[in-house]
Scaffold this motif. Structure first.
Motif, mmCIF file in Angstrom:
data_model
loop_
_atom_site.group_PDB
_atom_site.id
_atom_site.type_symbol
_atom_site.label_atom_id
_atom_site.label_comp_id
_atom_site.label_asym_id
_atom_site.label_seq_id
_atom_site.Cartn_x
_atom_site.Cartn_y
_atom_site.Cartn_z
ATOM 1 N N UNK A 150 53.726 -32.562 17.281
ATOM 2 C CA UNK A 150 53.496 -31.375 16.748
ATOM 3 C C UNK A 150 54.319 -30.310 17.474
ATOM 4 N N UNK A 151 54.549 -30.398 18.825
ATOM 5 C CA UNK A 151 55.117 -29.422 19.509
ATOM 6 C C UNK A 151 56.350 -30.021 20.238
ATOM 7 N N UNK A 152 57.330 -29.176 20.215
ATOM 8 C CA UNK A 152 58.609 -29.478 20.948
ATOM 9 C C UNK A 152 58.817 -28.846 22.174
ATOM 10 N N UNK A 153 59.334 -29.706 23.165
ATOM 11 C CA UNK A 153 59.856 -28.890 24.340
ATOM 12 C C UNK A 153 61.210 -28.342 24.359
ATOM 13 N N UNK A 166 60.824 -13.517 44.475
ATOM 14 C CA UNK A 166 60.135 -13.885 43.167
ATOM 15 C C UNK A 166 61.070 -14.932 42.292
ATOM 16 N N UNK A 167 60.448 -16.023 41.729
ATOM 17 C CA UNK A 167 61.110 -16.525 40.927
ATOM 18 C C UNK A 167 60.181 -17.014 39.798
ATOM 19 N N UNK A 168 60.633 -17.119 38.522
ATOM 20 C CA UNK A 168 60.005 -17.139 37.125
ATOM 21 C C UNK A 168 60.546 -18.447 36.312
ATOM 22 N N UNK A 169 59.633 -19.395 36.314
ATOM 23 C CA UNK A 169 59.923 -20.425 35.306
ATOM 24 C C UNK A 169 59.456 -20.119 34.115
ATOM 25 N N UNK A 170 60.501 -20.415 33.068
ATOM 26 C CA UNK A 170 60.150 -20.347 31.720
ATOM 27 C C UNK A 170 60.309 -21.628 30.972
ATOM 28 N N UNK A 171 59.173 -22.083 30.491
ATOM 29 C CA UNK A 171 59.155 -23.356 29.479
ATOM 30 C C UNK A 171 58.965 -23.059 28.251
ATOM 31 N N UNK A 172 59.966 -23.264 27.215
ATOM 32 C CA UNK A 172 60.034 -22.730 25.857
ATOM 33 C C UNK A 172 59.458 -23.848 24.973
ATOM 34 N N UNK A 173 58.662 -23.320 23.780
ATOM 35 C CA UNK A 173 58.268 -24.221 23.151
ATOM 36 C C UNK A 173 58.549 -23.940 21.431
ATOM 37 N N UNK A 174 58.440 -24.922 20.566
ATOM 38 C CA UNK A 174 58.449 -24.750 19.140
ATOM 39 C C UNK A 174 57.309 -25.604 18.526
ATOM 40 N N UNK A 175 56.442 -24.890 17.737
ATOM 41 C CA UNK A 175 55.425 -25.772 17.116
ATOM 42 C C UNK A 175 55.702 -26.050 15.556
ATOM 43 N N UNK A 176 56.115 -27.275 15.182
ATOM 44 C CA UNK A 176 55.734 -27.618 13.958
ATOM 45 C C UNK A 176 54.617 -27.333 12.895
ATOM 46 N N UNK A 177 55.052 -27.029 11.513
ATOM 47 C CA UNK A 177 54.007 -26.725 10.752
ATOM 48 C C UNK A 177 53.162 -25.289 10.905
#
Length: 264
Positions: A150-153, A166-177
């Motif tokens: 359902x969800x892709x990284x 400072x450090x910012x980690x960004x993890x992107x997702x895409x959700x099918x449907x």
């Protein structure tokens, strides 16, 4: 509207050098190799018996700097080739492939052109993209987070602001449907220099945007944050203008390449 939740203390994914974890270094220079039964010591740090450092010790005759540069470039090329088609290792890879990658990482660490990275933070500052990590999301964790079907990284991005620590980690997702809904988990952390190669990292806050994506992860938010939270320490074992390698306090390896992306 972004949602902020305080995480429970769970093991971290140092993407921060994992991502940010990639900023922490191990003895053999993120961002500490595992325990080995037998090690020797050279000017390049510890290495396994039978494994020879790339360069000769100081005071011995070397052919030319060009030879070293060519060897370094070749090792980087071999590392990138070994990373092809494994999706950053996030869903697991065969043990033989994992050993191959770690061997190439060690060769680069012995050739680290920036042996004191925290004294040269200009090399670390900016935006980086994760290309490999030994952290993996397998079994029930992957199922609970919907990362099977359902969800892709998508991309893992780390932005390091040296001036602010400072450090910012960004993890992107895409959700099918959901009309291909795109969103991201952003984790902000602070770091302090602990040695010439290590930084200590503390969690500040996190959020998932947009709200629709937060609703998908809400039930398992602690699990998600437990995987990607960078808190702990990170040893920067290798860094040049385009590549950074780090090892964290859990023994994980993180490989990142410099990215043009600038916004978290």
């Amino acid at each position: 509207m972004a949602t902020k939740l305080a995480p429970s203390p769970i093991s971290a994914f140092h993407v921060i050098p994992p991502i940010f974890r990639a900023l922490k270094i191990t003895k053999a220079p993120g961002l500490v190799p595992g325990i080995h039964p037998r090690t020797n010591t050279s000017i390049f740090g510890e290495y396994l018996s039978g494994f020879r450092p790339i360069f000769k010790a100081k005071g011995t005759e070397q052919t030319s700097g060009l030879v070293g540069d060519e060897t370094l470039a070749q090792n980087k090329t071999e590392l990138y080739q070994s990373l092809e088609g494994i999706n950053r290792g996030i869903f697991g890879i065969p043990s033989a492939k994992k050993s191959e990658i770690e061997g190439l990482v060690k060769q680069l660490e012995y050739q680290n052109p920036t042996p004191d990275p925290t004294l040269n933070l200009d090399k670390v500052a900016g935006c980086w993209k994760l290309v490999y990590s030994t952290i993996s999301v397998l079994g029930s964790k992957r199922t609970k987070l919907g990362l099977r079907d359902f969800i892709s990284l998508d991309d893992f991005i780390q932005i390091i602001d040296v001036a602010k620590g400072k450090a910012v980690n960004v993890i992107k997702f895409s959700a099918r449907g959901l009309n291909l809904l795109n969103g991201k988990l952003s984790i902000e952390a602070s770091f302090k220099i602990a040695s010439k190669s290590r930084v200590d990292i503390s969690y500040d806050n996190s959020r998932i945007t947009p709200d629709q994506l937060m609703n998908l992860f809400r039930k398992n938010y602690d699990l998600l944050l437990g995987i990607f939270n960078p808190e702990g320490w990170l040893e920067i074992t290798y860094v040049d203008d385009t590549l950074r390698i780090g090892r964290d306090d859990k023994g994980n390896i993180f490989i990142l390449e410099r990215s043009e992306e600038i916004s978290p």
